[in-house]
Design an enzyme around this catalytic site. Sequence first.
Site, PDB file in Angstrom:
ATOM      1  N   ASP A  20      24.121  42.432  48.703  1.00 36.40           N
ATOM      2  CA  ASP A  20      24.648  43.437  47.784  1.00 36.40           C
ATOM      3  C   ASP A  20      23.550  44.459  47.487  1.00 36.40           C
ATOM      4  O   ASP A  20      22.522  44.109  46.907  1.00 36.40           O
ATOM      5  CB  ASP A  20      25.090  42.717  46.501  1.00 36.40           C
ATOM      6  N   ASP A  24      26.693  45.217  42.305  1.00 39.73           N
ATOM      7  CA  ASP A  24      28.009  45.017  41.688  1.00 39.73           C
ATOM      8  C   ASP A  24      28.549  43.626  42.051  1.00 39.73           C
ATOM      9  O   ASP A  24      29.710  43.310  41.797  1.00 39.73           O
ATOM     10  CB  ASP A  24      29.003  46.120  42.108  1.00 39.73           C
ATOM     11  N   ASP A  97      35.696  44.009  63.650  1.00 46.61           N
ATOM     12  CA  ASP A  97      37.000  43.383  63.822  1.00 46.61           C
ATOM     13  C   ASP A  97      38.050  44.439  64.128  1.00 46.61           C
ATOM     14  O   ASP A  97      38.117  45.466  63.453  1.00 46.61           O
ATOM     15  CB  ASP A  97      37.411  42.659  62.533  1.00 46.61           C
ATOM     16  N   ASP A 202      40.945  40.279  66.255  1.00 44.65           N
ATOM     17  CA  ASP A 202      41.442  39.288  65.316  1.00 44.65           C
ATOM     18  C   ASP A 202      42.844  38.804  65.698  1.00 44.65           C
ATOM     19  O   ASP A 202      43.716  39.613  66.017  1.00 44.65           O
ATOM     20  CB  ASP A 202      41.500  39.951  63.930  1.00 44.65           C
ATOM     21  N   GLU A 258      40.119  36.503  69.616  1.00 39.29           N
ATOM     22  CA  GLU A 258      40.239  35.237  68.894  1.00 39.29           C
ATOM     23  C   GLU A 258      41.528  34.561  69.371  1.00 39.29           C
ATOM     24  O   GLU A 258      42.619  34.997  69.039  1.00 39.29           O
ATOM     25  CB  GLU A 258      40.314  35.492  67.387  1.00 39.29           C
ATOM     26  N   HIS A 333      33.727  32.558  59.901  1.00 42.47           N
ATOM     27  CA  HIS A 333      34.065  32.603  58.469  1.00 42.47           C
ATOM     28  C   HIS A 333      35.308  31.797  58.120  1.00 42.47           C
ATOM     29  O   HIS A 333      35.721  31.797  56.969  1.00 42.47           O
ATOM     30  CB  HIS A 333      34.262  34.064  58.066  1.00 42.47           C
ATOM     31  N   ASP A 334      35.914  31.156  59.096  1.00 42.36           N
ATOM     32  CA  ASP A 334      37.124  30.361  58.848  1.00 42.36           C
ATOM     33  C   ASP A 334      36.863  28.862  58.954  1.00 42.36           C
ATOM     34  O   ASP A 334      37.806  28.075  58.900  1.00 42.36           O
ATOM     35  CB  ASP A 334      38.218  30.712  59.873  1.00 42.36           C
TER      36      ASP A 334
HETATM   37  C1  GLC Z   1      41.796  35.487  61.778  1.00 39.89           C
HETATM   38  C2  GLC Z   1      40.639  35.674  60.839  1.00 39.89           C
HETATM   39  C3  GLC Z   1      41.018  35.148  59.492  1.00 39.89           C
HETATM   40  C4  GLC Z   1      42.208  35.922  58.993  1.00 39.89           C
HETATM   41  C5  GLC Z   1      43.356  35.916  60.002  1.00 39.89           C
HETATM   42  C6  GLC Z   1      44.369  36.959  59.682  1.00 39.89           C
HETATM   43  O1  GLC Z   1      42.086  34.154  61.995  1.00 39.89           O
HETATM   44  O2  GLC Z   1      39.497  35.083  61.354  1.00 39.89           O
HETATM   45  O3  GLC Z   1      39.951  35.196  58.587  1.00 39.89           O
HETATM   46  O4  GLC Z   1      42.650  35.383  57.793  1.00 39.89           O
HETATM   47  O5  GLC Z   1      42.924  36.155  61.313  1.00 39.89           O
HETATM   48  O6  GLC Z   1      43.885  38.236  59.960  1.00 39.89           O
HETATM   49 CA    CA Z   2      27.752  46.040  46.402  1.00 39.14          CA
END
Ligand code: GLC
Ligand code: CA
Length: 559
Positions: A20, A24, A97, A202, A258, A333-334
């Site tokens: 950051d 914020d 993405d 994505d 993905e 991140h999933d």
């Molecule tokens: C992919 C992303 C995930 C998102 C989903 C919908 O799986 O990695 O974080 O929620 O697509 O866009």
């Molecule tokens: Ca910030």
Amino acid sequence: MGKWWKKAFGYQIYIRSFKDSNNDGIGDIRGIIEKLDYLSYLGINLIWICPFFKSPMDDNGYDVSDFYNVSSDYGTMNDIQELIVKAHQKKIKIIIDLILNQTSDEHLWFQESRKSKDNPYRDYYIWAPPRYINGQRVEPTNWASFFGGSCWEYDQQTNEYYMKIFSRKMPDLNWKNPRVRDEIVKMTDYWLSMGIDGFRLDAVAHLGKSDLMDSTYQTQERYKPEWEKYSNLPIVHDYLQELNQKVFSKYDIVTIGEVGGRALVEDALRYVSPKRRELNMVFNFDHNWCNNGWNRKKGEKLKIDVQAMKDIFEKWQTGLQGKGWNAIYWLNHDQPRVASHYGDRDYFHESAKMLAVCMYFMWGTPFIYNGEEIGMTNPEFKSIVDFKDVSIHNQYRINVIENKQDPTDFINYVSYSTRDNARTIMQWSNDEYAGFSNDKPWNMVNDNYRIINVKDEIVDKDSILNFYRKIVDIRLNSKYNNVIAYGKYQQLKKEHQQLYFYLRQYRTKKILVICNLTNENVKIDELEYKIINIIISNYERKEIPQEFAPYEAIVLEVE
Ligand code: GLC
Ligand code: CA
């Protein structure tokens, strides 16, 4: 051979939690700019930045309301331009993405689309009338959503349902409509002309949907998780070939799809086989759940399922090599943090370093997920308020509120797998808020930031961070760079119950990787290779041991 991305080492940035810059409490683009020196120090040369587009943040930015603007949480278009220039000066390429499956319900297209059945934007999304069964209004099909509940949402205004395979605020785009595809071509071209170096596509497996017919799955749930109804259908490949021909092929970029879920090697090959001109590589999810997590008893430790993991690596490494390219990674991140998921608290450093060796000497373009390089772990979730992920809140509503599951059981169960595990604040130092911000961050800071953080690990020469740096350096800059990038992968001793052995070979160079995936001491037989050099060892060995220590990993040059 020759393409820049075959010799890239990637690093994924979850922007909201990374750094950051304006206090914020939310990570932002200038925060990434501030940390470019750190990324150079780590040695990587490619970053993937999670979505920063304008969005109501129902799904932290995967719900885009304007593809041509940056969210005010994250900065401005000028910040993006500056980031591109500065990263390029440091020889770091940037991918972002490309969100193709859905928009936010607050996107102008959807605002129009829902107004009336004859609105020009109506067919930008997938609408269908209700069915009536015994006088009751019922969804057009019984398909489940990935985020819990039905994949349909009722919209009163026109008395129809729209499809949403993720959250209700994320209506699916109708790819059958050529106007939608034209819009996407335009948007994709716009970002490439800004100077970015490619995309992570994505949820790309889901662009095509089958005809609207009920799933015949005989499961308990009301909505059936037959993901095949909207995953990896042949039509997706037509869409990608069109995108490739109209946009991707005009630039020197990398594209990574993905295609998790239940994708097979054969499915993956359809995306990455160069002659098909679709994508360069894919992320699959097969290796993400190779432990006892789903059916572990209370209090039981997580443990790698050695055979399952080795078989999966074998399948993807040999299945794609020579036929297309591959991406390799532990988590994104999933998924849960790898140090918690496959690592071992009692051998924390050894296991984290072993996992790095195990993955990053394989074939394919690697991606580290931010924080992995310092050994960040899953946080402890105490109650539902600790979760930020929309899908957990949906499941909580269904399981706990509607179906009366015990809330503690629910939390214990989802803690293992929740996407929130990966989304806690990046741990930069042992200062307040882990050096991420001067103000309270939007998400949890894991308590262990006092020990696990970048600043302390920079000065500790035995840290996980310094070990990762060594691996990145060997992979990109050493005399082994070709064998690691292009060498043929071959697994040895496939049936071994503790050790994972693989050989990489390119021309006359050979390297042998041996990893102990368990907490046991394991005797090893005489190797049938002559050892030339120890390239890296997480126990600092000067010669090969007769017995491998818990989570020991070693990489040898052999003949
Ligand atoms: C992919 C992303 C995930 C998102 C989903 C919908 O799986 O990695 O974080 O929620 O697509 O866009
Ligand atoms: Ca910030």
